[in-house]
Design a protein around this motif. Structure first.
Motif, PDB file in Angstrom:
ATOM      1  N   ARG A   1      -1.435   7.024   6.262  1.00  0.00           N
ATOM      2  CA  ARG A   1      -1.904   6.854   7.880  1.00  0.00           C
ATOM      3  C   ARG A   1      -1.421   5.682   8.652  1.00  0.00           C
ATOM      4  O   ARG A   1      -1.509   4.548   8.033  1.00  0.00           O
ATOM      5  CB  ARG A   1      -3.639   7.066   7.609  1.00  0.00           C
ATOM      6  CG  ARG A   1      -3.814   8.392   6.819  1.00  0.00           C
ATOM      7  CD  ARG A   1      -3.604   9.454   7.787  1.00  0.00           C
ATOM      8  NE  ARG A   1      -4.251  10.866   7.211  1.00  0.00           N
ATOM      9  CZ  ARG A   1      -3.435  11.551   6.441  1.00  0.00           C
ATOM     10  NH1 ARG A   1      -2.308  11.140   6.114  1.00  0.00           N
ATOM     11  NH2 ARG A   1      -3.980  12.548   5.978  1.00  0.00           N
ATOM     12  N   GLY A   2      -1.026   5.607   9.707  1.00  0.00           N
ATOM     13  CA  GLY A   2      -0.947   4.837  10.536  1.00  0.00           C
ATOM     14  C   GLY A   2      -1.802   4.631  11.914  1.00  0.00           C
ATOM     15  O   GLY A   2      -2.866   5.191  11.647  1.00  0.00           O
ATOM     16  N   ARG A   3      -1.082   3.805  12.662  1.00  0.00           N
ATOM     17  CA  ARG A   3      -2.127   3.661  13.899  1.00  0.00           C
ATOM     18  C   ARG A   3      -1.005   3.503  15.246  1.00  0.00           C
ATOM     19  O   ARG A   3      -0.223   2.969  15.112  1.00  0.00           O
ATOM     20  CB  ARG A   3      -3.217   2.497  13.659  1.00  0.00           C
ATOM     21  CG  ARG A   3      -2.408   1.221  13.493  1.00  0.00           C
ATOM     22  CD  ARG A   3      -3.714   0.260  13.276  1.00  0.00           C
ATOM     23  NE  ARG A   3      -4.739   0.218  14.431  1.00  0.00           N
ATOM     24  CZ  ARG A   3      -5.678  -0.644  14.619  1.00  0.00           C
ATOM     25  NH1 ARG A   3      -5.622  -1.649  13.914  1.00  0.00           N
ATOM     26  NH2 ARG A   3      -6.372  -0.750  15.654  1.00  0.00           N
ATOM     27  N   VAL A   4      -1.747   3.536  16.378  1.00  0.00           N
ATOM     28  CA  VAL A   4      -1.272   3.276  17.603  1.00  0.00           C
ATOM     29  C   VAL A   4      -2.087   2.115  18.233  1.00  0.00           C
ATOM     30  O   VAL A   4      -3.492   2.384  18.349  1.00  0.00           O
ATOM     31  CB  VAL A   4      -1.157   4.465  18.638  1.00  0.00           C
ATOM     32  CG1 VAL A   4      -0.572   4.094  19.925  1.00  0.00           C
ATOM     33  CG2 VAL A   4      -0.093   5.595  17.833  1.00  0.00           C
ATOM     34  N   ARG A   5      -1.661   0.889  18.735  1.00  0.00           N
ATOM     35  CA  ARG A   5      -2.365  -0.116  19.230  1.00  0.00           C
ATOM     36  C   ARG A   5      -1.862  -0.302  20.702  1.00  0.00           C
ATOM     37  O   ARG A   5      -0.646  -0.185  21.164  1.00  0.00           O
ATOM     38  CB  ARG A   5      -2.517  -1.312  18.500  1.00  0.00           C
ATOM     39  CG  ARG A   5      -3.206  -1.101  17.129  1.00  0.00           C
ATOM     40  CD  ARG A   5      -3.147  -2.320  16.380  1.00  0.00           C
ATOM     41  NE  ARG A   5      -1.356  -2.411  15.817  1.00  0.00           N
ATOM     42  CZ  ARG A   5      -0.795  -3.677  15.742  1.00  0.00           C
ATOM     43  NH1 ARG A   5      -1.670  -4.735  16.072  1.00  0.00           N
ATOM     44  NH2 ARG A   5       0.215  -3.606  15.291  1.00  0.00           N
TER      45      ARG A   5
ATOM     46  N   ARG B   1       3.330   3.615   9.243  1.00  0.00           N
ATOM     47  CA  ARG B   1       3.126   2.876   7.907  1.00  0.00           C
ATOM     48  C   ARG B   1       3.429   4.012   7.063  1.00  0.00           C
ATOM     49  O   ARG B   1       2.862   4.507   5.940  1.00  0.00           O
ATOM     50  CB  ARG B   1       1.529   2.582   7.645  1.00  0.00           C
ATOM     51  CG  ARG B   1       0.930   1.559   8.471  1.00  0.00           C
ATOM     52  CD  ARG B   1      -0.627   1.110   8.065  1.00  0.00           C
ATOM     53  NE  ARG B   1      -0.534   0.585   7.000  1.00  0.00           N
ATOM     54  CZ  ARG B   1      -1.098   1.086   5.770  1.00  0.00           C
ATOM     55  NH1 ARG B   1      -1.855   2.104   5.818  1.00  0.00           N
ATOM     56  NH2 ARG B   1      -1.223   0.383   4.725  1.00  0.00           N
ATOM     57  N   TYR B   2       4.956   4.498   7.154  1.00  0.00           N
ATOM     58  CA  TYR B   2       5.285   5.431   6.299  1.00  0.00           C
ATOM     59  C   TYR B   2       5.574   4.815   4.930  1.00  0.00           C
ATOM     60  O   TYR B   2       5.719   3.672   4.713  1.00  0.00           O
ATOM     61  CB  TYR B   2       7.325   5.509   6.691  1.00  0.00           C
ATOM     62  CG  TYR B   2       6.982   6.199   8.178  1.00  0.00           C
ATOM     63  CD1 TYR B   2       6.438   7.659   8.408  1.00  0.00           C
ATOM     64  CD2 TYR B   2       7.856   5.794   9.190  1.00  0.00           C
ATOM     65  CE1 TYR B   2       6.704   8.252   9.847  1.00  0.00           C
ATOM     66  CE2 TYR B   2       7.886   6.472  10.369  1.00  0.00           C
ATOM     67  CZ  TYR B   2       7.361   7.531  10.404  1.00  0.00           C
ATOM     68  OH  TYR B   2       7.591   8.276  11.803  1.00  0.00           O
ATOM     69  N   LEU B   3       5.075   5.684   3.990  1.00  0.00           N
ATOM     70  CA  LEU B   3       5.122   5.551   2.652  1.00  0.00           C
ATOM     71  C   LEU B   3       4.359   4.357   2.249  1.00  0.00           C
ATOM     72  O   LEU B   3       4.634   3.592   1.014  1.00  0.00           O
ATOM     73  CB  LEU B   3       6.709   5.379   2.012  1.00  0.00           C
ATOM     74  CG  LEU B   3       7.581   6.288   2.323  1.00  0.00           C
ATOM     75  CD1 LEU B   3       9.136   5.925   1.962  1.00  0.00           C
ATOM     76  CD2 LEU B   3       7.346   7.812   1.757  1.00  0.00           C
ATOM     77  N   SER B   4       3.234   4.046   2.891  1.00  0.00           N
ATOM     78  CA  SER B   4       2.428   3.123   2.449  1.00  0.00           C
ATOM     79  C   SER B   4       1.612   3.479   1.237  1.00  0.00           C
ATOM     80  O   SER B   4       0.875   2.941   0.448  1.00  0.00           O
ATOM     81  CB  SER B   4       1.443   2.495   3.551  1.00  0.00           C
ATOM     82  OG  SER B   4       0.785   3.710   4.034  1.00  0.00           O
ATOM     83  N   GLU B   5       1.511   4.846   0.814  1.00  0.00           N
ATOM     84  CA  GLU B   5       0.935   5.530  -0.059  1.00  0.00           C
ATOM     85  C   GLU B   5       1.935   5.915  -1.159  1.00  0.00           C
ATOM     86  O   GLU B   5       2.783   6.588  -0.822  1.00  0.00           O
ATOM     87  CB  GLU B   5      -0.142   6.677   0.242  1.00  0.00           C
ATOM     88  CG  GLU B   5      -1.405   6.354   1.163  1.00  0.00           C
ATOM     89  CD  GLU B   5      -2.528   5.942   0.199  1.00  0.00           C
ATOM     90  OE1 GLU B   5      -2.385   5.828  -0.912  1.00  0.00           O
ATOM     91  OE2 GLU B   5      -3.345   5.107   0.757  1.00  0.00           O
ATOM     92  N   GLU B   6       1.753   5.381  -2.227  1.00  0.00           N
ATOM     93  CA  GLU B   6       2.766   5.682  -3.403  1.00  0.00           C
ATOM     94  C   GLU B   6       2.847   6.973  -3.748  1.00  0.00           C
ATOM     95  O   GLU B   6       3.910   7.572  -4.035  1.00  0.00           O
ATOM     96  CB  GLU B   6       2.414   5.024  -4.466  1.00  0.00           C
ATOM     97  CG  GLU B   6       3.379   4.913  -5.863  1.00  0.00           C
ATOM     98  CD  GLU B   6       4.529   4.217  -5.610  1.00  0.00           C
ATOM     99  OE1 GLU B   6       5.551   4.498  -6.048  1.00  0.00           O
ATOM    100  OE2 GLU B   6       4.730   3.176  -4.707  1.00  0.00           O
ATOM    101  N   SER B   7       1.779   7.926  -3.426  1.00  0.00           N
ATOM    102  CA  SER B   7       1.784   9.354  -3.922  1.00  0.00           C
ATOM    103  C   SER B   7       2.891  10.076  -2.911  1.00  0.00           C
ATOM    104  O   SER B   7       3.522  11.018  -3.179  1.00  0.00           O
ATOM    105  CB  SER B   7       0.533   9.821  -3.617  1.00  0.00           C
ATOM    106  OG  SER B   7      -0.029   9.732  -2.330  1.00  0.00           O
ATOM    107  N   ASP B   8       3.071   9.430  -1.529  1.00  0.00           N
ATOM    108  CA  ASP B   8       3.904  10.055  -0.968  1.00  0.00           C
ATOM    109  C   ASP B   8       5.479   9.819  -1.271  1.00  0.00           C
ATOM    110  O   ASP B   8       6.381  10.784  -1.061  1.00  0.00           O
ATOM    111  CB  ASP B   8       3.883   9.520   0.697  1.00  0.00           C
ATOM    112  CG  ASP B   8       2.783  10.006   1.558  1.00  0.00           C
ATOM    113  OD1 ASP B   8       2.122  10.811   1.029  1.00  0.00           O
ATOM    114  OD2 ASP B   8       2.264   9.305   2.484  1.00  0.00           O
TER     115      ASP B   8
END
Length: 564
Positions: A396-400, A415-422
């Motif tokens: 999950r990412g975000r917009v600021r 935040r691409y691939l910030s979760e190892e499961s992806d």
């Protein structure tokens, strides 16, 4: 009432501000008297405006792009969608992400359509609703969601484009590898879809313009008034009925500029905080795609390509540790091999962002020139390609806000691939696809492997695979979730005053803490569907109109005033 400014920002934030200021002076006295003011003219907006106008409501649409945003030579041909998306103004906004740490700190493209029709003018025209289970977590009834899809499919005359030529061969390879044929193709289900539904028309397969099909007739009847070249800077809360349809990047940006968001972060940008909702801009989800390419054993002729250049897809469910994850393999002639290889080679030359931007551009130009050598160019043009797509990311990412200047583009961090499961899911999908090379049909069609190359295609090393993903993955351009509504369970179990802790809008799409302000675009999706998001966008616009008109209610019918 939202104020409007002319023009749009490019990916670097250098957006011709003097030109925008001049246009603002020319357009500051707009006639915005209407039942509903809609910000944005994209896919969701087209469905929304058409339904409101059909119900007798007067609508004003303000759009950052021009009245004729598409250059016909670029946009009409769906096979040129990437060229259209990367064309820039007046066709698209060339947004880019912040450096993505998991993929060599690359600035990933995050292109969005601009002008009446929005991203529907620059996408690949693929039409798929996703899986039914994707929407079971939404607070809306599945039968109402299906009616929204049916409205758009009927209005846009969505047509089936059958697989043929090399595309049919790729489908055959997947069947020979153990996949069944899908019984239906509008909804995604496990197996091979031997063809696709698409928003194209005629024998030539030209792009269907949703704006012309859905909205233009109501403009002619006087129900809809439009103002092009209007950039919305913020919302002024004067109890008018306003609907944001600016998309997953710009709708949260407008809310933040209006003082709706995390108070501490707003104060850092010198934006006066008005409504505390830290969820604004968060929960960003997007699909990732990897490309495999094979040199064709026999020449590909025009008869091998169909209306949209995409021949079929295979929907895949990966089961791991009692959990089910979904992916998709998309087949196409001469797809990204021609576009991706120069980028990859320039990346290998430079390593992890070594050198200045000028050096990077020079290296990329040199690589592109090399790939114009006749023999290499022919081989890349004569290629079979497949996109391996991760369809339900956990990251999950975000917009600021970049600044408090509405002319600056937002900061986009998926935040691409910030979760190892992806990464594990991508590897599982890749392993599933490897079997295609050994199928009987492969011997007829495949001469040699171009991407990623034999060492990785047949190797089991996770380290090799991680290297390849970092170098070659790309966005599938399907951002959602940055102004999410509650899930069905959250809507059913939480009190109204508790929903702002988990969402930006309620199930009626009303922004928490406001009166008369709604959002109706892909940013409200609580979960990304297992498909390209075009169909979902039209469905959201239709459903929003029905909720506003009082002809639909969420799963649990809280009888609340529509004027809230």
């Amino acid at each position: 009432m939202p104020s409007a400014k002319c023009g749009s920002a490019d990916e670097e934030g250098h957006d011709g501000k003097e030109e925008i200021d001049k246009a603002w002076d020319e357009n500051k006295d707009l006639d915005l008297h209407c039942d509903y003011l809609v910000v944005g003219g994209g896919c969701s907006s087209c469905s929304l405006v058409a339904c409101l106008a059909a119900a007798g409501k007067s609508v004003v649409v303000v759009e950052a792009g021009g009245a004729e945003p598409w250059e016909r030579k670029v946009v009409d041909d769906p096979q040129s969608w990437f060229a259209a998306a990367s064309h820039g103004r007046p066709v698209s906004r060339l947004y880019r992400t912040v450096p993505q740490l998991a993929v060599l700190s690359k600035l990933m493209p995050a292109f969005r359509g601009e002008g009446f029709g929005g991203t529907g003018n620059v996408n690949a025209c693929i039409w798929c609703r996703g899986r039914r289970e994707d929407y079971q977590q939404w607070p809306w009834k599945l039968e109402d969601i299906e009616k929204g899809f049916e409205f758009a499919e009927r209005s846009l005359r969505v047509k089936r484009v059958p697989a043929k030529g090399s595309g049919a061969a790729m489908c055959a390879m997947m069947r020979e590898s153990g996949f069944k044929t899908c019984k239906e193709e509008l909804w995604a289900e496990d197996g091979v879809a031997e063809g696709l539904y698409a928003t194209v028309q005629g024998e030539a397969g030209t792009r269907t313009s949703a704006w012309k099909e859905l909205v233009s007739p109501w403009i002619a009847k006087g129900r809809v008034k439009v103002y092009p070249h209007c950039n919305v800077s913020r919302v002024i809360f004067d109890r008018k009925k306003v609907v944001l349809c600016a998309g997953a990047f710009d709708s949260p940006k407008i809310l933040l500029l209006s003082g709706i968001g995390d108070p501490e972060e707003l104060e850092e940008k010198t934006v006066p905080p008005l409504i505390n909702n830290p969820n604004v801009g968060r929960h960003l989800q997007d699909h990732l795609i990897l490309v495999a390419a094979f040199a064709a054993r026999k020449p590909l002729r025009s008869c091998d390509t169909n209306d949209i250049g995409t021949h079929g897809m295979c929907h895949v469910t990966i089961r791991r540790e009692s959990r089910r994850r979904h992916g998709q393999i998309l087949f196409k002639d001469s797809w990204n091999a021609w576009e991706v290889l120069p980028e990859l080679c320039s990346g290998m030359v430079l390593g992890q962002n070594i050198g200045s931007e000028v050096i990077s551009r020079v290296v990329l130009i040199v690589c592109k020139l090399v790939f114009y050598i006749p023999g290499i160019k022919w081989m890349l043009r004569q290629s079979l390609t497949a996109g391996i797509c991760m369809m339900d990311p956990r990251s999950r990412g975000r917009v600021r806000l970049r600044s408090n200047d509405p002319r600056d583009p937002p900061l986009i961090d998926p935040r691409y691939l910030s979760e190892e499961s992806d990464l594990v899911l991508l590897h599982d999908l890749w392993s599933t696809f490897k079997s295609v090379k050994t199928s009987p049909s492969a011997k007829e069609w495949i001469l040699a492997e171009l991407l990623p190359g034999a060492p990785l295609m047949y190797g089991e090393s996770m380290s090799w695979f991680k290297w390849w993903v970092k170098l070659a993955c790309s966005s599938y351009f399907h951002p959602v979730g940055t102004c999410r509504m509650p899930s069905g369970k959250e809507w059913e179990t939480r009190q109204s005053n508790e929903l702002s802790s988990v969402s930006v809008v309620d199930a009626f799409l009303r922004v928490h803490g406001t009166v008369g302000l709604r959002i109706a675009d892909c940013s409200v999706a609580p979960r990304i569907p297992s498909a390209p998001t075009q169909a979902m966008a039209y469905m959201i616009g239709y459903q929003a109109a029905q909720l506003m008109l009082g002809t639909r209610t969420p799963k649990v019918g809280r009888e609340e005033s529509e004027t809230r």
